[in-house]
Design an enzyme around this catalytic site. Structure first.
Site, PDB file in Angstrom:
ATOM      1  N   LEU A   1       0.814  -1.206   0.000  1.00 48.76           N
ATOM      2  CA  LEU A   1       0.000   0.000   0.000  1.00 48.76           C
ATOM      3  C   LEU A   1       0.851   1.260   0.000  1.00 48.76           C
ATOM      4  O   LEU A   1       1.971   1.286   0.529  1.00 48.76           O
ATOM      5  CB  LEU A   1      -0.924   0.020   1.219  1.00 48.76           C
ATOM      6  CG  LEU A   1      -1.845  -1.185   1.402  1.00 48.76           C
ATOM      7  CD1 LEU A   1      -2.799  -0.946   2.561  1.00 48.76           C
ATOM      8  CD2 LEU A   1      -2.612  -1.490   0.128  1.00 48.76           C
ATOM      9  N   CYS A   2       0.285   2.304  -0.554  1.00 49.91           N
ATOM     10  CA  CYS A   2       1.010   3.566  -0.689  1.00 49.91           C
ATOM     11  C   CYS A   2       0.857   4.400   0.585  1.00 49.91           C
ATOM     12  O   CYS A   2       0.301   5.503   0.583  1.00 49.91           O
ATOM     13  CB  CYS A   2       0.496   4.322  -1.909  1.00 49.91           C
ATOM     14  SG  CYS A   2       1.547   5.707  -2.383  1.00 49.91           S
TER      15      CYS A   2
END
Length: 414
Positions: A340-341
């Site tokens: 995930l960013c």
């Protein structure tokens, strides 16, 4: 890990990430818990732990009843073959539409947390011409010791405080379409010792007797909750309770001696213990590197697939064990992250792992309960893991949740 790896390698390999549910282990868990309870006791499976239809069906076929607390869980229980007339519908807040849906489906037993909840259930049942039963959920005066998550004796959305019921028993009585038939006392969760379990059930029984004496109601059903512990995302086995059935049988016999018949029916609930050890999350390494001298491993799965709100530091963080077939001298201080960013997407900052390369498999054990279905699967909209069901040492089915089902309301205008 070697048993799992054979399904995820080769030309016909299943895709990763994947949650693998072993139905044979579900059966063993049920047998272990069933033997730890009095013979006549009823056992509810709490679908919140894992509503996968194969897991639910296995437990219903073994003799469990379904405890549900949402329209989705109700549908899952029905689709798995559950009889709505034997289900318990619980939860601290219910919409009129949800109650109506449950009643139309055939549910007739509800756990209710307040006088308003009784009034609401009566009104909705009356509109549909139904008569229902209710167990009044009670928030006891003091917490029971030894709990992983305290659910009573504190300010809570769950249940009515004992002092409230004792002070105004009439507000918790019958309505034209609702007949209270007992009490629901869930003291806490993730308890792994017989002494602590016996103590919390003893406290619950004592509270039920106090309420019965004060209100004049002799319960037909007493739901003592559960709280049976199991390992989560860590290596280990479910605990055993070799003397619990005997201790509970003595407790209940002494508590209800002299009551009409054999006393109230006794029910227990479990989700974690029944499903926890059946599940393994299998995922792959996407990247491996050094950052500021620290080994970093990036996986296909992160807080979106396991850990839920703990990944955002809203609950105690989950630091999973990672099992891998990779060999070699372990590295220490490894940062394990997901895809995930966000820098919050970490499972561990000081893990001890062998050197891993992109494409390597890793697995997280004991995530059959509160795994995929308790995770942030909508956050950043990565693909959901496959769910793989195995029984008798072979894959018997694969499914995937539908994440984004958008419904267009109205029509577009030119």
């Amino acid at each position: 890990m070697s048993d799992l790896a054979r399904w995820f390698e080769g030309p016909e390999a299943l895709e990763t990430p994947a949650y693998v549910y072993d139905l044979d282990e579900v059966g063993r868990s049920h047998e272990a818990l069933r033997s730890a309870l009095p013979e006549a006791a009823e056992l509810y499976y709490s679908l919140k732990a894992n509503p996968h239809p194969a897991v639910v069906a296995t437990l219903l076929d073994a003799g469990c009843r379904a405890e549900v607390c949402s329209p989705g869980e109700l549908r899952a229980a029905v689709q798995a073959g559950g009889d709505p007339a034997e289900m318990l519908y619980s939860g601290p807040g219910k919409r009129d539409a949800d109650l109506a849906d449950a009643l139309k489906t055939g549910v007739r037993l509800f756990s209710v947390d307040s006088p308003y909840g009784l009034d609401q259930l009566d009104r909705v049942a009356g509109d549909l011409g139904a008569d229902v039963r209710a167990v009044v959920r009670v928030n006891d005066d003091t917490p029971a010791p030894g709990q992983g998550l305290t659910m009573t004796g504190v300010t809570s959305q769950f249940g009515a405080d004992v002092r409230w019921v004792l002070a105004e028993p009439g507000r918790f009585g019958a309505r034209p379409h609702v007949r209270p038939v007992g009490f629901h006392l869930y003291m806490g969760s993730n308890v792994d010792g017989e002494d602590a379990l016996t103590a919390q059930f003893t406290q619950a029984v004592d509270t039920a007797r106090r309420l019965s004496a004060a209100t004049g109601v002799e319960p037909e059903l007493l739901d003592l909750g559960g709280g049976f512990g199991a390992p989560f995302a860590r290596s280990g086995v479910r605990p055993g309770f070799p003397h619990l059935a005997e201790r509970l049988t003595t407790l209940l016999s002494d508590a209800f001696a002299g009551w009409p018949g054999r006393g109230p029916r006794i029910a227990f609930e479990s989700g974690r213990y029944l499903a926890g050890t059946c599940g393994t999350l299998v995922t792959r390494v996407l990247d491996a590197k050094l950052s500021q001298g620290t080994p970093v491993v990036v996986l296909e799965s992160g807080i979106n697939h396991l850990g839920g709100m703990s990944g955002l530091r809203r609950l105690p963080p989950v630091v999973p064990d990672l099992i891998t077939p990779a060999a070699g001298e372990p590295l220490t201080g490894v940062l394990v992250a997901g895809p995930l960013c966000t820098p919050l997407d970490t499972w561990a900052r000081t893990a001890r792992l062998p050197e891993l390369r992109p494409g390597d498999l890793v697995a997280v054990p004991n995530v059959g309960a509160y795994g995929l279905h308790a995770s942030l699967v909508g956050f950043l909209a990565h693909p959901l893991p496959l769910e793989v069901v195995v029984a008798g040492g072979r894959v018997t089915g694969t499914t995937r949740l539908a994440l984004h089902r958008h419904t267009l309301l109205g029509k577009d205008k030119d």
